[in-house]
Design an enzyme around this catalytic site. Structure first.
Site, PDB file in Angstrom:
ATOM      1  N   THR A 185       0.853  -1.191   0.000  1.00 20.36           N
ATOM      2  CA  THR A 185       0.000   0.000   0.000  1.00 20.36           C
ATOM      3  C   THR A 185       0.888   1.240   0.000  1.00 20.36           C
ATOM      4  O   THR A 185       2.087   1.141  -0.296  1.00 20.36           O
ATOM      5  CB  THR A 185      -0.987  -0.012   1.189  1.00 20.36           C
ATOM      6  N   ASN A 186       0.347   2.404   0.301  1.00 21.61           N
ATOM      7  CA  ASN A 186       1.133   3.630   0.397  1.00 21.61           C
ATOM      8  C   ASN A 186       0.498   4.521   1.462  1.00 21.61           C
ATOM      9  O   ASN A 186      -0.522   4.167   2.049  1.00 21.61           O
ATOM     10  CB  ASN A 186       1.213   4.332  -0.971  1.00 21.61           C
ATOM     11  N   ALA A 187       1.096   5.701   1.654  1.00 27.91           N
ATOM     12  CA  ALA A 187       0.717   6.546   2.805  1.00 27.91           C
ATOM     13  C   ALA A 187      -0.429   7.512   2.521  1.00 27.91           C
ATOM     14  O   ALA A 187      -0.681   8.411   3.318  1.00 27.91           O
ATOM     15  CB  ALA A 187       1.934   7.320   3.279  1.00 27.91           C
TER      16      ALA A 187
ATOM     17  N   ALA B 120      -4.466   7.362  -4.621  1.00 35.03           N
ATOM     18  CA  ALA B 120      -3.105   6.889  -4.907  1.00 35.03           C
ATOM     19  C   ALA B 120      -3.186   5.369  -4.984  1.00 35.03           C
ATOM     20  O   ALA B 120      -2.796   4.669  -4.039  1.00 35.03           O
ATOM     21  CB  ALA B 120      -2.151   7.337  -3.815  1.00 35.03           C
TER      22      ALA B 120
END
Ligand code: C5P
Length: 214
Positions: A22-24, A89
């Site tokens: 995943t990402n932030a 995102a």
């Protein structure tokens, strides 16, 4: 009044039942855009990955996990909407195989084979009706304006919001808004709700065509 679909937040791509890529992304820009669109009298559907921010009560929220799910739900919502803002995102890669049970440690390196996920804004922009519009975001660390314009054209979008890498998981944002053809319309800096209001005003002015009953 327009019906606007906003993709927001990160997506997750599972390796096994408990681990994922995943990402932030926090979803803060998505929630600010949703509020700004509602404030201008638009109808809003948010297609969101897992986030802890709250979306405005007046927005319809569709929760998803993976990039493919986000594409499927955004496509469905966009089919009866006027425009799409890609503020999510999404994970750009997914494992070739998802293990059905938890991967066990073996003492050796683990090799992951990843494949690209679909690009949601590019997929939906490629098939949009002439009266529909698509806005993308671009996050770059160098040649920022040039790369944003290349992305605007490659993804066949109508407008791109170029923002800095510090925007991720932050309360503030600093953006430049570029229209199809490469015209730089404006720059906004400050708390995300303020920046979102500026972006929505430009969308209203340049992309939302007034109709007789709006
Ligand atoms: O290519 P890049 O990820 O930099 O493009 C960012 C823009 O594309 C954002 O609007 C983002 O929401 C969108 N995007 C998407 N689907 C992906 C990856 C990015 O819609 N798989």
């Amino acid at each position: 009044m327009a019906h606007i679909v906003i993709t927001s937040g990160p997506t997750r791509e599972y390796l096994d039942p408990v681990r994922y890529l995943t990402n932030a992304s926090s979803g803060r820009m998505g929630t600010s855009l949703a509020q700004a669109a509602l404030d201008l009298g638009h109808q809003v559907t948010v297609v969101s990955g897992p986030v802890s921010v709250e979306y405005p009560a007046k927005a319809k929220v569709v929760w998803v996990t993976t990039t493919q799910e986000m594409l499927d739900e955004a496509r469905m919502a966009f089919s009866n909407a006027d425009g799409l803002i890609g503020a999510a995102a999404p994970c750009d890669y997914m494992p070739e195989h998802v293990e059905t049970s938890k991967l066990q440690k073996t003492g050796n390196d683990l090799m992951l084979h990843l494949k690209e996920t679909p690009d949601i804004v590019a997929t939906l922009a490629a098939k949009k009706l002439s009266k529909q519009w698509v806005v993308a975001f671009a996050l770059e660390t160098q040649d920022v304006r040039f790369r944003a314009i290349v992305k605007l054209s490659r993804k066949a979008c109508d407008m791109i919001v170029s923002n800095s890498a510090q925007a991720m998981n932050s309360l503030d944002n600093s953006v430049e808004v570029i229209l199809r053809g490469g015209t730089v319309l404006d720059q906004f800096y400050g708390p995300k709700p303020l920046v979102a209001t500026g972006i929505l005003r430009l969308i209203d002015k340049h992309l939302i065509v007034p109709t007789a009953n709006s």
